[in-house]
Design a protein around this motif. Structure first.
Motif, PDB file in Angstrom:
ATOM      1  N   SER A   9       0.846  -1.196   0.000  1.00 15.47           N
ATOM      2  CA  SER A   9       0.000   0.000   0.000  1.00 15.47           C
ATOM      3  C   SER A   9       0.881   1.245   0.000  1.00 15.47           C
ATOM      4  O   SER A   9       1.925   1.283   0.672  1.00 15.47           O
ATOM      5  N   TYR A  10       0.439   2.257  -0.741  1.00 15.88           N
ATOM      6  CA  TYR A  10       1.186   3.494  -0.859  1.00 15.88           C
ATOM      7  C   TYR A  10       0.233   4.681  -0.776  1.00 15.88           C
ATOM      8  O   TYR A  10      -0.901   4.612  -1.246  1.00 15.88           O
ATOM      9  N   GLN A  11       0.732   5.767  -0.206  1.00 15.21           N
ATOM     10  CA  GLN A  11       0.009   7.027  -0.213  1.00 15.21           C
ATOM     11  C   GLN A  11       0.388   7.786  -1.483  1.00 15.21           C
ATOM     12  O   GLN A  11       1.564   8.060  -1.730  1.00 15.21           O
ATOM     13  N   TRP A  12      -0.599   8.098  -2.302  1.00 12.15           N
ATOM     14  CA  TRP A  12      -0.373   8.794  -3.566  1.00 12.15           C
ATOM     15  C   TRP A  12      -0.207  10.281  -3.298  1.00 12.15           C
ATOM     16  O   TRP A  12      -1.090  10.929  -2.748  1.00 12.15           O
ATOM     17  N   ILE A  13       0.937  10.838  -3.682  1.00 11.81           N
ATOM     18  CA  ILE A  13       1.178  12.278  -3.566  1.00 11.81           C
ATOM     19  C   ILE A  13       1.235  12.834  -4.978  1.00 11.81           C
ATOM     20  O   ILE A  13       2.217  12.656  -5.708  1.00 11.81           O
ATOM     21  N   ASP A  14       0.158  13.497  -5.372  1.00  8.63           N
ATOM     22  CA  ASP A  14       0.008  13.955  -6.752  1.00  8.63           C
ATOM     23  C   ASP A  14       0.898  15.164  -7.023  1.00  8.63           C
ATOM     24  O   ASP A  14       1.087  16.018  -6.152  1.00  8.63           O
ATOM     25  N   ASN A  15       1.448  15.241  -8.251  1.00  9.48           N
ATOM     26  CA  ASN A  15       2.285  16.389  -8.636  1.00  9.48           C
ATOM     27  C   ASN A  15       3.322  16.700  -7.550  1.00  9.48           C
ATOM     28  O   ASN A  15       3.504  17.847  -7.153  1.00  9.48           O
ATOM     29  N   TRP A  16       3.997  15.658  -7.086  1.00 15.17           N
ATOM     30  CA  TRP A  16       4.944  15.808  -5.981  1.00 15.17           C
ATOM     31  C   TRP A  16       6.061  16.799  -6.316  1.00 15.17           C
ATOM     32  O   TRP A  16       6.383  17.671  -5.517  1.00 15.17           O
ATOM     33  N   ALA A  17       6.651  16.658  -7.493  1.00 15.38           N
ATOM     34  CA  ALA A  17       7.727  17.572  -7.883  1.00 15.38           C
ATOM     35  C   ALA A  17       7.124  18.879  -8.367  1.00 15.38           C
ATOM     36  O   ALA A  17       6.260  18.899  -9.242  1.00 15.38           O
ATOM     37  N   LYS A  18       7.593  19.957  -7.793  1.00 16.74           N
ATOM     38  CA  LYS A  18       7.103  21.283  -8.189  1.00 16.74           C
ATOM     39  C   LYS A  18       7.885  21.726  -9.424  1.00 16.74           C
ATOM     40  O   LYS A  18       8.900  22.428  -9.342  1.00 16.74           O
ATOM     41  N   LEU A  19       7.373  21.301 -10.579  1.00 16.54           N
ATOM     42  CA  LEU A  19       8.035  21.603 -11.842  1.00 16.54           C
ATOM     43  C   LEU A  19       7.945  23.091 -12.145  1.00 16.54           C
ATOM     44  O   LEU A  19       6.995  23.766 -11.729  1.00 16.54           O
ATOM     45  N   PRO A  20       8.912  23.634 -12.874  1.00 18.41           N
ATOM     46  CA  PRO A  20       8.864  25.056 -13.224  1.00 18.41           C
ATOM     47  C   PRO A  20       7.576  25.389 -13.986  1.00 18.41           C
ATOM     48  O   PRO A  20       7.079  24.575 -14.767  1.00 18.41           O
ATOM     49  N   GLU A  21       7.056  26.581 -13.757  1.00 22.66           N
ATOM     50  CA  GLU A  21       5.834  27.011 -14.445  1.00 22.66           C
ATOM     51  C   GLU A  21       6.159  27.952 -15.604  1.00 22.66           C
ATOM     52  O   GLU A  21       5.432  28.899 -15.873  1.00 22.66           O
ATOM     53  N   SER A  22       7.238  27.668 -16.283  1.00 21.72           N
ATOM     54  CA  SER A  22       7.628  28.457 -17.447  1.00 21.72           C
ATOM     55  C   SER A  22       6.847  28.002 -18.671  1.00 21.72           C
ATOM     56  O   SER A  22       6.212  26.938 -18.675  1.00 21.72           O
ATOM     57  N   ASP A  23       6.909  28.796 -19.725  1.00 21.68           N
ATOM     58  CA  ASP A  23       6.214  28.454 -20.960  1.00 21.68           C
ATOM     59  C   ASP A  23       6.737  27.139 -21.526  1.00 21.68           C
ATOM     60  O   ASP A  23       5.960  26.280 -21.942  1.00 21.68           O
ATOM     61  N   SER A  24       8.054  26.965 -21.517  1.00 24.54           N
ATOM     62  CA  SER A  24       8.625  25.746 -22.094  1.00 24.54           C
ATOM     63  C   SER A  24       8.281  24.524 -21.258  1.00 24.54           C
ATOM     64  O   SER A  24       8.126  23.419 -21.794  1.00 24.54           O
ATOM     65  N   SER A  25       8.157  24.700 -19.946  1.00 22.84           N
ATOM     66  CA  SER A  25       7.793  23.575 -19.095  1.00 22.84           C
ATOM     67  C   SER A  25       6.330  23.185 -19.304  1.00 22.84           C
ATOM     68  O   SER A  25       5.997  21.999 -19.431  1.00 22.84           O
ATOM     69  N   LEU A  26       5.462  24.167 -19.353  1.00 18.14           N
ATOM     70  CA  LEU A  26       4.033  23.887 -19.500  1.00 18.14           C
ATOM     71  C   LEU A  26       3.699  23.324 -20.880  1.00 18.14           C
ATOM     72  O   LEU A  26       2.765  22.535 -21.024  1.00 18.14           O
ATOM     73  N   LYS A  27       4.472  23.712 -21.892  1.00 17.70           N
ATOM     74  CA  LYS A  27       4.214  23.249 -23.259  1.00 17.70           C
ATOM     75  C   LYS A  27       5.072  22.054 -23.652  1.00 17.70           C
ATOM     76  O   LYS A  27       4.803  21.393 -24.645  1.00 17.70           O
ATOM     77  N   GLY A  28       6.136  21.784 -22.890  1.00 15.47           N
ATOM     78  CA  GLY A  28       7.027  20.695 -23.251  1.00 15.47           C
ATOM     79  C   GLY A  28       6.400  19.335 -23.030  1.00 15.47           C
ATOM     80  O   GLY A  28       5.654  19.123 -22.073  1.00 15.47           O
ATOM     81  N   TRP A  29       6.703  18.409 -23.914  1.00 13.29           N
ATOM     82  CA  TRP A  29       6.199  17.037 -23.795  1.00 13.29           C
ATOM     83  C   TRP A  29       7.240  16.228 -23.024  1.00 13.29           C
ATOM     84  O   TRP A  29       8.247  15.794 -23.571  1.00 13.29           O
ATOM     85  N   ALA A  30       6.996  16.040 -21.733  1.00 15.13           N
ATOM     86  CA  ALA A  30       7.950  15.363 -20.857  1.00 15.13           C
ATOM     87  C   ALA A  30       8.145  13.912 -21.285  1.00 15.13           C
ATOM     88  O   ALA A  30       7.179  13.215 -21.599  1.00 15.13           O
ATOM     89  N   HIS A  31       9.400  13.470 -21.236  1.00 15.35           N
ATOM     90  CA  HIS A  31       9.750  12.111 -21.676  1.00 15.35           C
ATOM     91  C   HIS A  31      10.989  11.641 -20.908  1.00 15.35           C
ATOM     92  O   HIS A  31      11.945  11.164 -21.500  1.00 15.35           O
ATOM     93  N   PRO A  32      10.982  11.789 -19.559  1.00 16.90           N
ATOM     94  CA  PRO A  32      12.229  11.686 -18.812  1.00 16.90           C
ATOM     95  C   PRO A  32      12.461  10.379 -18.069  1.00 16.90           C
ATOM     96  O   PRO A  32      11.559   9.601 -17.790  1.00 16.90           O
ATOM     97  N   GLY A  33      13.739  10.208 -17.687  1.00 19.78           N
ATOM     98  CA  GLY A  33      14.099   9.251 -16.663  1.00 19.78           C
ATOM     99  C   GLY A  33      14.057   9.929 -15.312  1.00 19.78           C
ATOM    100  O   GLY A  33      13.838  11.145 -15.200  1.00 19.78           O
ATOM    101  N   ILE A  34      14.324   9.151 -14.251  1.00 21.61           N
ATOM    102  CA  ILE A  34      14.303   9.698 -12.901  1.00 21.61           C
ATOM    103  C   ILE A  34      15.121   8.794 -11.993  1.00 21.61           C
ATOM    104  O   ILE A  34      15.100   7.566 -12.142  1.00 21.61           O
ATOM    105  N   VAL A  35      15.886   9.402 -11.060  1.00 19.17           N
ATOM    106  CA  VAL A  35      16.701   8.639 -10.117  1.00 19.17           C
ATOM    107  C   VAL A  35      16.685   9.336  -8.762  1.00 19.17           C
ATOM    108  O   VAL A  35      16.313  10.504  -8.652  1.00 19.17           O
ATOM    109  N   VAL A  36      17.123   8.604  -7.728  1.00 18.83           N
ATOM    110  CA  VAL A  36      17.264   9.151  -6.381  1.00 18.83           C
ATOM    111  C   VAL A  36      18.735   9.056  -5.978  1.00 18.83           C
ATOM    112  O   VAL A  36      19.380   8.021  -6.166  1.00 18.83           O
ATOM    113  N   THR A  37      19.255  10.135  -5.385  1.00 18.41           N
ATOM    114  CA  THR A  37      20.628  10.129  -4.909  1.00 18.41           C
ATOM    115  C   THR A  37      20.717   9.453  -3.542  1.00 18.41           C
ATOM    116  O   THR A  37      19.701   9.188  -2.891  1.00 18.41           O
ATOM    117  N   GLN A  38      21.931   9.208  -3.098  1.00 21.80           N
ATOM    118  CA  GLN A  38      22.132   8.585  -1.795  1.00 21.80           C
ATOM    119  C   GLN A  38      21.561   9.443  -0.668  1.00 21.80           C
ATOM    120  O   GLN A  38      21.084   8.936   0.343  1.00 21.80           O
TER     121      GLN A  38
END
Length: 335
Positions: A9-38
């Motif tokens: 079971s997991y608690q869903w935290i929606d839109n957890w990362a506060k992505l930039p609200e720039s024009d390129s961010s809002l219009k960009g088609w995200a296609h990323p990887g993701i990792v966690v540091t130590q």
């Protein structure tokens, strides 16, 4: 909101990362990887720009750096003697709102690249494209990297999945020398988009997992490239990325869910299953009145849209980066 059941079971935290609200961010088609540091920071790629962004444990952006790449499609983190590095698979092209969310002209000829950086973006190594005859007729478009890390007793080999090009997985030495390639013909059948690869260390002998996405299955090899088995064609639809935590393997399925499997490669549970959204015209986005691609209006907490990048932290929390206009990064906090 909780997803999953029982011990999963997991608690869903929606839109957890506060992505930039720039024009390129809002219009960009995200296609990323993701990792966690130590230290627990989360690293992913900007939705529209060639920027690698670092977020703290609360999802606040701490820093970013701009690179010379089309997209940080696949990101892998390694630790060498106490220093962390990123390996980035850039598939070579990116959909843009400037071209009605198609690829720029000539993108079919743009080869991708694989390179290694410090966490602040200093490039320390680049891999040459593999000298394989497949590239006489296909472009090189790598999507994923896995490293047989020496800290785990490995030899440092670098494995690269060419998911969007010739559909091969290539092996290099730690010095970047090309060794060999596999394409599924030695196993369950020819790959069709080996989108994600991952070295699984849950058992006494590590194994290489290949997300054979368009064939709806996972193919498994030893670290010499010898085929061992395949699984998932009875319960997977679009396996795209992997992460392990404890005895469990989590698989990101692009078609709107995560699948958790056990040590025997059997399905335990789906998380955030929302496959019906994939039948909407324009998915993972929507289609406007005049037929143009527009951001989706169908995002819901507790339901995935298009899981693409996947990682886990030391506490078993999951982080999922989705493939859609504007991006969405979700945290599933272990309950």
């Amino acid at each position: 909101m909780r997803v999953g059941s029982g011990a999963n079971s997991y608690q869903w935290i929606d839109n957890w990362a506060k992505l930039p609200e720039s024009d390129s961010s809002l219009k960009g088609w995200a296609h990323p990887g993701i990792v966690v540091t130590q230290s627990g920071d989360v690293i992913t790629c900007h939705p529209g720009d060639p920027n690698v962004m670092t977020f703290d444990s609360e999802g606040n952006q701490k820093s970013s750096w701009q690179g010379e790449f089309a997209d940080a499609h696949g990101i892998t983190i390694v630790n060498e003697g106490g220093t962390e590095y990123l390996w980035i698979a850039d598939n070579g092209s990116k959909r843009s709102h400037r071209y009605d969310y198609d690829y720029p002209p000539g993108a079919d000829n743009d080869s991708g690249q694989v390179f290694k950086t410090t966490l602040d973006g200093q490039t320390v190594m680049r891999l040459d494209a593999p000298p394989h005859p497949a590239y006489e007729s296909s472009r090189y478009s790598p999507t994923t990297v896995a490293i047989n890390e020496e800290r785990f007793g490995g030899n440092g080999d670098i494995w690269v999945g060419d998911g969007y090009g010739a559909s091969y997985v290539h092996r290099f030495t730690s010095d970047g020398e090309y060794v060999s390639s596999i394409n599924g013909e030695e196993g369950a059948g020819r790959y069709n988009c080996p989108h994600g690869i991952y070295i699984d260390r849950r058992k006494s002998e590590p194994e290489l997992y290949v997300a054979d996405r368009a064939n709806n299955r996972v193919q498994v090899y030893d670290l010499e490239g010898n085929f061992k088995r395949s699984f998932g064609d009875d319960f997977l639809i679009t396996p795209s990325a992997f992460v392990t935590y404890g005895d469990l393997l989590v698989i990101a399925e692009l078609r709107a869910r995560l699948a958790i499997t056990d040590m025997d490669d059997d399905l335990v549970v789906y998380l955030g299953d929302n496959m019906q959204v994939c039948d909407v015209d324009g998915w993972p986005n929507n289609t406007g009145d005049s037929g143009q691609i527009v951001p989706t209006s169908l995002l819901e907490a507790g339901k995935f849209n298009s899981p693409h990048g996947l990682t886990a932290d030391s506490e078993g929390n999951l982080y999922v980066a989705e493939w859609l206009i504007g991006g969405r990064v979700i945290k599933l906090e272990k309950a």
